[in-house]
Every structure is written in C-alpha cells, then in structure tokens.
Design a protein around this motif. Structure first.
Motif, PDB file in Angstrom:
ATOM      1  N   ALA A  86       0.840  -1.202   0.000  1.00  0.00           N
ATOM      2  CA  ALA A  86       0.000   0.000   0.000  1.00  0.00           C
ATOM      3  C   ALA A  86       0.873   1.249   0.000  1.00  0.00           C
ATOM      4  N   SER A  87       1.887   1.253   0.841  1.00  0.00           N
ATOM      5  CA  SER A  87       2.787   2.407   0.928  1.00  0.00           C
ATOM      6  C   SER A  87       3.509   2.647  -0.388  1.00  0.00           C
ATOM      7  N   GLY A  88       3.870   1.584  -1.085  1.00  0.00           N
ATOM      8  CA  GLY A  88       4.522   1.730  -2.378  1.00  0.00           C
ATOM      9  C   GLY A  88       3.619   2.433  -3.382  1.00  0.00           C
ATOM     10  N   PHE A  89       2.347   2.040  -3.412  1.00  0.00           N
ATOM     11  CA  PHE A  89       1.402   2.702  -4.319  1.00  0.00           C
ATOM     12  C   PHE A  89       1.225   4.169  -3.933  1.00  0.00           C
ATOM     13  N   TRP A  90       1.076   4.422  -2.635  1.00  0.00           N
ATOM     14  CA  TRP A  90       0.844   5.795  -2.192  1.00  0.00           C
ATOM     15  C   TRP A  90       2.073   6.673  -2.427  1.00  0.00           C
ATOM     16  N   ARG A  91       3.260   6.106  -2.256  1.00  0.00           N
ATOM     17  CA  ARG A  91       4.479   6.886  -2.555  1.00  0.00           C
ATOM     18  C   ARG A  91       4.545   7.251  -4.038  1.00  0.00           C
ATOM     19  N   ARG A  92       4.192   6.290  -4.908  1.00  0.00           N
ATOM     20  CA  ARG A  92       4.185   6.582  -6.349  1.00  0.00           C
ATOM     21  C   ARG A  92       3.184   7.691  -6.662  1.00  0.00           C
TER      22      ARG A  92
END
Length: 188
Positions: free
Chosen positions: A128-134
């Motif tokens: 989830a954090s990876g998507f939100w960082r992108r």
C-alpha cells in the motif's frame, strides 16, 4: 443498431454510471456492481467503435475504478485490486500517449491511491505504501513542474491524505526537496 450508435451508447453509459453511483452511495453494493459492470461493457463497445478515442479510454478507466470501489465495499479485495490494476493500465497508457495531459496524470494518482487502499485492506501495508508513494511522487512532480498549483486546495488535500495514509502504515513521508529554482541569476 443501438449497439453501434455511439451517442446512444454514450448516453446509456452515463445513465448506468449515474445509477450505479447512487446505488453504491446508498450501500446497495451488489446492485451498484451490476450497473458498473454493465457500464464497463458499454464503455468497451464505445472503445471498439473508436479505438483511438481518449474519452472512450477514460470512460473505461472510470468504470474499472467504480467496479473496484463496489468490490472493495463488499470486502472482495482481490477483485477490487484487479479492477484497479486495469484502471491503472488505462490511465498510464493515456498519460504516456499525452505526456502534457495533467488529467491523465491525476487519473494515475487516483488509480495508485485506490490500489493502495486495496493493498491495505488485504493487510499489506508495505505494498500500500509503495502505491501511495508513487501517487505522491506524481503529485509532487506535477507541482514542481508548475503543471498544478502547489498551494491549491486540491493539491494540499491530496498531499495531506497521502501523507496520512503513509503514516497509518508506519511509512511516514520524508520531507521532500524544494522545487527546483527556475533558471536565472542566483539568489542574493
């Protein structure tokens, strides 16, 4: 025939999408899902009538997002993720085809945000954090390039919401570098 009449199909899509949105808002997720799936089929037909039409591609993107929303509301996380992945493919393709199109880039942000929601619902905060960082990276880049107003309420709201999501998964945001200075004489 009605299936090859583009205006009829576009009107039908609008009605199905509107009804599905009302059903979802009222908590009737199964009915909403059926309407969104029917709208998705109509959007596919419209795209088949004119494969190069960006509006038809965006309509399909929106339909996939709403199908994902209905699945997520019912707790069908894997199905929601699949729908959001299709929406990201479409929004990314639109952004690649028209790099100056801020709307296509913001559609990517929406897809990434929703993929983050699905990943968190599945218990995968790292993903989830990876998507939100992108998503946040696109937002910061657009602001730094002056393509969106850094201080606008929408930009501030999206940034704050993404920061909150990242913090909720224990993945706080590192302070971002200030936007690059425009060319010119150095500051005194």
């Amino acid at each position: 025939s009605d299936s090859t009449n583009g205006q009829f199909q576009r009107d039908l899509l609008t009605v199905l999408f509107g009804l599905g949105s009302l059903e979802l808002k009222d908590g009737r997720t199964d009915r909403a899902l059926g309407l969104f799936e029917e709208a998705t089929a109509v959007a596919r037909r419209l795209l088949a009538l004119n494969p190069q039409n960006a509006e038809a591609r965006r309509d399909l993107f929106v339909c996939h997002n709403r199908v994902g929303d209905a699945h997520l509301a019912r707790g069908r996380v894997a199905r929601a993720r699949e729908a959001y992945e299709r929406s990201l493919e479409l929004s990314s393709a639109l952004a690649a085809a028209s790099p100056g199109n801020v709307g296509a880039r913001t559609d990517e942000i929406v897809s990434l945000f929703k993929l983050g929601e699905a990943a968190r619902a599945a218990g995968d905060c790292a993903r989830a954090s990876g998507f939100w960082r992108r998503a946040r990276g696109i937002l910061v880049t657009l602001a730094a390039q002056g393509r969106i107003e850094p201080g606008s309420s929408r930009t501030a709201t999206w940034t704050a919401e993404l920061d909150e999501k990242l913090a909720s998964c224990g993945a706080g945001v590192r302070p971002s570098a200030p936007p690059p200075r425009p060319p010119g004489p150095p500051p005194r």
